[in-house]
Design a protein around this motif. Structure first.
Motif, PDB file in Angstrom:
ATOM      1  N   LEU A   5      -1.916 -12.220  -5.779  1.00 39.37           N
ATOM      2  CA  LEU A   5      -2.231 -11.960  -4.372  1.00 39.37           C
ATOM      3  C   LEU A   5      -1.360 -10.856  -3.801  1.00 39.37           C
ATOM      4  N   GLY A   6      -0.117 -10.783  -4.263  1.00 37.34           N
ATOM      5  CA  GLY A   6       0.750  -9.695  -3.825  1.00 37.34           C
ATOM      6  C   GLY A   6       0.232  -8.344  -4.299  1.00 37.34           C
ATOM      7  N   ALA A   7      -0.188  -8.285  -5.544  1.00 38.13           N
ATOM      8  CA  ALA A   7      -0.745  -7.036  -6.078  1.00 38.13           C
ATOM      9  C   ALA A   7      -2.041  -6.668  -5.370  1.00 38.13           C
ATOM     10  N   PHE A   8      -2.868  -7.684  -5.110  1.00 42.91           N
ATOM     11  CA  PHE A   8      -4.118  -7.439  -4.389  1.00 42.91           C
ATOM     12  C   PHE A   8      -3.837  -6.869  -3.004  1.00 42.91           C
ATOM     13  N   GLY A   9      -2.841  -7.432  -2.324  1.00 43.15           N
ATOM     14  CA  GLY A   9      -2.483  -6.932  -0.997  1.00 43.15           C
ATOM     15  C   GLY A   9      -1.961  -5.510  -1.041  1.00 43.15           C
ATOM     16  N   ALA A  10      -1.115  -5.231  -2.037  1.00 41.57           N
ATOM     17  CA  ALA A  10      -0.503  -3.903  -2.132  1.00 41.57           C
ATOM     18  C   ALA A  10      -1.510  -2.828  -2.525  1.00 41.57           C
ATOM     19  N   HIS A  11      -2.476  -3.195  -3.350  1.00 44.03           N
ATOM     20  CA  HIS A  11      -3.412  -2.189  -3.856  1.00 44.03           C
ATOM     21  C   HIS A  11      -4.810  -2.286  -3.247  1.00 44.03           C
ATOM     22  N   GLY A  12      -5.289  -3.505  -3.048  1.00 45.14           N
ATOM     23  CA  GLY A  12      -6.650  -3.672  -2.567  1.00 45.14           C
ATOM     24  C   GLY A  12      -6.807  -3.719  -1.065  1.00 45.14           C
ATOM     25  N   LEU A  13      -5.748  -4.128  -0.385  1.00 41.00           N
ATOM     26  CA  LEU A  13      -5.856  -4.298   1.071  1.00 41.00           C
ATOM     27  C   LEU A  13      -5.103  -3.245   1.865  1.00 41.00           C
ATOM     28  N   LYS A  14      -4.232  -2.492   1.208  1.00 47.51           N
ATOM     29  CA  LYS A  14      -3.387  -1.534   1.925  1.00 47.51           C
ATOM     30  C   LYS A  14      -4.200  -0.569   2.786  1.00 47.51           C
ATOM     31  N   ALA A  15      -5.314  -0.106   2.280  1.00 48.01           N
ATOM     32  CA  ALA A  15      -6.146   0.844   3.029  1.00 48.01           C
ATOM     33  C   ALA A  15      -7.073   0.138   4.026  1.00 48.01           C
ATOM     34  N   ARG A  16      -7.217  -1.184   3.894  1.00 50.93           N
ATOM     35  CA  ARG A  16      -8.166  -1.918   4.743  1.00 50.93           C
ATOM     36  C   ARG A  16      -7.515  -2.623   5.929  1.00 50.93           C
ATOM     37  N   LEU A  17      -6.210  -2.888   5.827  1.00 54.00           N
ATOM     38  CA  LEU A  17      -5.535  -3.620   6.890  1.00 54.00           C
ATOM     39  C   LEU A  17      -4.612  -2.694   7.672  1.00 54.00           C
ATOM     40  N   ASP A  18      -4.498  -2.956   8.971  1.00 52.33           N
ATOM     41  CA  ASP A  18      -3.530  -2.201   9.758  1.00 52.33           C
ATOM     42  C   ASP A  18      -2.127  -2.719   9.423  1.00 52.33           C
ATOM     43  N   ALA A  19      -1.108  -2.045   9.926  1.00 52.17           N
ATOM     44  CA  ALA A  19       0.275  -2.382   9.592  1.00 52.17           C
ATOM     45  C   ALA A  19       0.624  -3.817   9.986  1.00 52.17           C
ATOM     46  N   TYR A  20       0.140  -4.261  11.143  1.00 53.05           N
ATOM     47  CA  TYR A  20       0.427  -5.613  11.621  1.00 53.05           C
ATOM     48  C   TYR A  20      -0.112  -6.669  10.665  1.00 53.05           C
ATOM     49  N   HIS A  21      -1.387  -6.541  10.279  1.00 59.21           N
ATOM     50  CA  HIS A  21      -2.005  -7.522   9.398  1.00 59.21           C
ATOM     51  C   HIS A  21      -1.463  -7.433   7.969  1.00 59.21           C
ATOM     52  N   LEU A  22      -1.098  -6.243   7.542  1.00 53.47           N
ATOM     53  CA  LEU A  22      -0.481  -6.091   6.223  1.00 53.47           C
ATOM     54  C   LEU A  22       0.890  -6.776   6.204  1.00 53.47           C
ATOM     55  N   ASP A  23       1.615  -6.702   7.308  1.00 57.19           N
ATOM     56  CA  ASP A  23       2.902  -7.378   7.405  1.00 57.19           C
ATOM     57  C   ASP A  23       2.725  -8.900   7.346  1.00 57.19           C
ATOM     58  N   ILE A  24       1.707  -9.404   8.001  1.00 59.82           N
ATOM     59  CA  ILE A  24       1.394 -10.837   7.944  1.00 59.82           C
ATOM     60  C   ILE A  24       1.097 -11.235   6.500  1.00 59.82           C
ATOM     61  N   TYR A  25       0.310 -10.426   5.816  1.00 61.06           N
ATOM     62  CA  TYR A  25      -0.040 -10.702   4.424  1.00 61.06           C
ATOM     63  C   TYR A  25       1.220 -10.714   3.549  1.00 61.06           C
ATOM     64  N   LYS A  26       2.106  -9.750   3.769  1.00 60.19           N
ATOM     65  CA  LYS A  26       3.354  -9.685   3.003  1.00 60.19           C
ATOM     66  C   LYS A  26       4.220 -10.916   3.246  1.00 60.19           C
ATOM     67  N   THR A  27       4.241 -11.402   4.476  1.00 58.59           N
ATOM     68  CA  THR A  27       4.987 -12.625   4.787  1.00 58.59           C
ATOM     69  C   THR A  27       4.405 -13.804   4.021  1.00 58.59           C
TER      70      THR A  27
END
Length: 122
Positions: free
Chosen positions: A17-39
């Motif tokens: 899920l971390g890899a998916f967030g870093a590679h698959g979602l980075k371009a799809r999520l804004d900074a706020y939502h990407l930070d939530i995902y990282k948390t």
């Protein structure tokens, strides 16, 4: 319950899920939502690692199997509720999911407090 195996699965999911967030979602999520995902990934990973450690403690006599089972159940609930709600919140943007997250946090706190109590009583 084989908590070591369950922890290993949770750890594999955290990496995936971390890899998916870093590679698959980075371009799809804004900074706020990407930070939530990282948390979500951070807490997922740390508590799955904690689960693995707790699962090993009965093998060396530090903790009873029953106590480890109780702590691991709380950690699993915390991962599913805390991280799960944050993953969904980040991806869907449905803000009401944030109201669920603290219940997972409480499960984490209870798990670690229960572990401390059981270790002190031992």
């Amino acid at each position: 319950m084989n908590w070591s195996a369950i922890a290993a699965v949770f750890l594999a999911l955290a990496v995936g899920l971390g890899a998916f967030g870093a590679h698959g979602l980075k371009a799809r999520l804004d900074a706020y939502h990407l930070d939530i995902y990282k948390t979500a990934v951070l807490y997922h990973f740390l508590h799955a690692l904690g689960m693995l450690i707790v699962a090993i403690l009965p093998k060396n006599g530090t903790l009873s199997p029953e106590s480890a089972n109780s702590v691991c159940w709380l950690l699993a609930a915390g991962i599913l509720i805390f991280s799960g709600s944050l993953y969904l919140l980040a991806v869907t943007g449905v803000g009401v999911l944030g109201a669920v997250t603290p219940f997972g946090g409480v499960a984490f706190i209870l798990a670690w407090m229960l572990l401390a109590w059981k270790l002190v009583r031992r």
